[in-house]
Design an enzyme around this catalytic site. Structure first.
Site, PDB file in Angstrom:
ATOM      1  N   CYS A  16       0.867  -1.185   0.000  1.00 32.64           N
ATOM      2  CA  CYS A  16       0.000   0.000   0.000  1.00 32.64           C
ATOM      3  C   CYS A  16       0.902   1.232   0.000  1.00 32.64           C
ATOM      4  O   CYS A  16       2.100   1.121  -0.243  1.00 32.64           O
ATOM      5  CB  CYS A  16      -0.991  -0.016   1.165  1.00 32.64           C
ATOM      6  SG  CYS A  16      -0.302   0.300   2.802  1.00 32.64           S
ATOM      7  N   ARG A  22      -3.376  -0.594   5.424  1.00 33.19           N
ATOM      8  CA  ARG A  22      -3.895  -1.718   4.643  1.00 33.19           C
ATOM      9  C   ARG A  22      -2.924  -2.872   4.480  1.00 33.19           C
ATOM     10  O   ARG A  22      -3.291  -4.031   4.714  1.00 33.19           O
ATOM     11  CB  ARG A  22      -4.356  -1.214   3.270  1.00 33.19           C
ATOM     12  CG  ARG A  22      -5.515  -0.245   3.362  1.00 33.19           C
ATOM     13  CD  ARG A  22      -5.821   0.383   2.034  1.00 33.19           C
ATOM     14  NE  ARG A  22      -4.742   1.282   1.634  1.00 33.19           N
ATOM     15  CZ  ARG A  22      -4.641   1.855   0.447  1.00 33.19           C
ATOM     16  NH1 ARG A  22      -5.542   1.593  -0.489  1.00 33.19           N
ATOM     17  NH2 ARG A  22      -3.649   2.671   0.161  1.00 33.19           N
ATOM     18  N   ASP A 133      -8.408   3.114   1.267  1.00 36.41           N
ATOM     19  CA  ASP A 133      -7.544   3.613   2.327  1.00 36.41           C
ATOM     20  C   ASP A 133      -8.395   4.202   3.451  1.00 36.41           C
ATOM     21  O   ASP A 133      -9.117   5.173   3.249  1.00 36.41           O
ATOM     22  CB  ASP A 133      -6.599   4.681   1.769  1.00 36.41           C
ATOM     23  CG  ASP A 133      -5.505   5.072   2.737  1.00 36.41           C
ATOM     24  OD1 ASP A 133      -5.574   4.701   3.930  1.00 36.41           O
ATOM     25  OD2 ASP A 133      -4.557   5.755   2.302  1.00 36.41           O
TER      26      ASP A 133
END
Length: 170
Positions: A16, A22, A133
């Site tokens: 990420c 994440r 996100d």
């Protein structure tokens, strides 16, 4: 230093932007699934960020709290930036969204381009092109991330088990 994947084993890198929400969540969930399946000695799990925003920092406290509520421990993970060597070291490099996939594709040597995918391609029940996100949103975003990641990691585990079975026959 990144290592080459072994013929008998399998290695997955989650990717990420900053490696604090994440990708460490996916790292922790998948690591838990791999251990529960008795494959910890054959499957290596790692995570990284496309940006070097938080080197050496633990995952976001909200990610850790939400993961912990579901039985996942992220406390030992530390943010790091993706390295060029990661493309050779891993069998799969799984991006959380289109932007991070595009950044990885720009850096990836052509011989490893087939390893780049989005994590949500492995979802079994949910449909989402990306893992959104949650950093700037509310707490429900972290639960949504976990829902997607758990579903995708179940499909990913099935994929890795098939790959390991195929490799053991070769």
């Amino acid at each position: 230093m990144a290592q080459q994947p072994t013929a008998a084993g399998y290695s997955v890198l989650f990717l990420c932007m900053g490696n604090i929400c994440r990708s460490p969540t996916a790292h922790g969930v998948f690591r838990h699934r791999v251990q529960a399946a008795g494959l910890a000695d054959r499957v290596r799990v790692d995570s990284a960020g496309t940006h070097n925003y938080h080197p050496g920092e633990p995952p976001d406290h909200r990610s850790q709290r939400h993961a912990s509520r579901r039985g996942y421990d992220l406390s030992d993970l530390r943010a790091r930036k993706m390295l060029l060597a990661d493309f050779a070291a891993h069998d799969l490099v799984l991006a959380m969204d289109w932007d991070n996939l595009a950044m990885a594709q720009e850096l990836c040597p052509p011989q490893h381009a087939h390893k780049l995918r989005r994590l949500t391609e492995f979802c079994l029940h949910m449909q989402s092109p990306v893992v959104p996100d949650p950093y700037y949103g509310g707490t429900t975003g972290f639960d949504g991330v976990l829902d997607l990641v758990e579903d995708a990691c179940e499909g990913l585990l099935q994929h890795v088990q098939r790959e390991l079975q195929h490799r053991s026959k070769s």
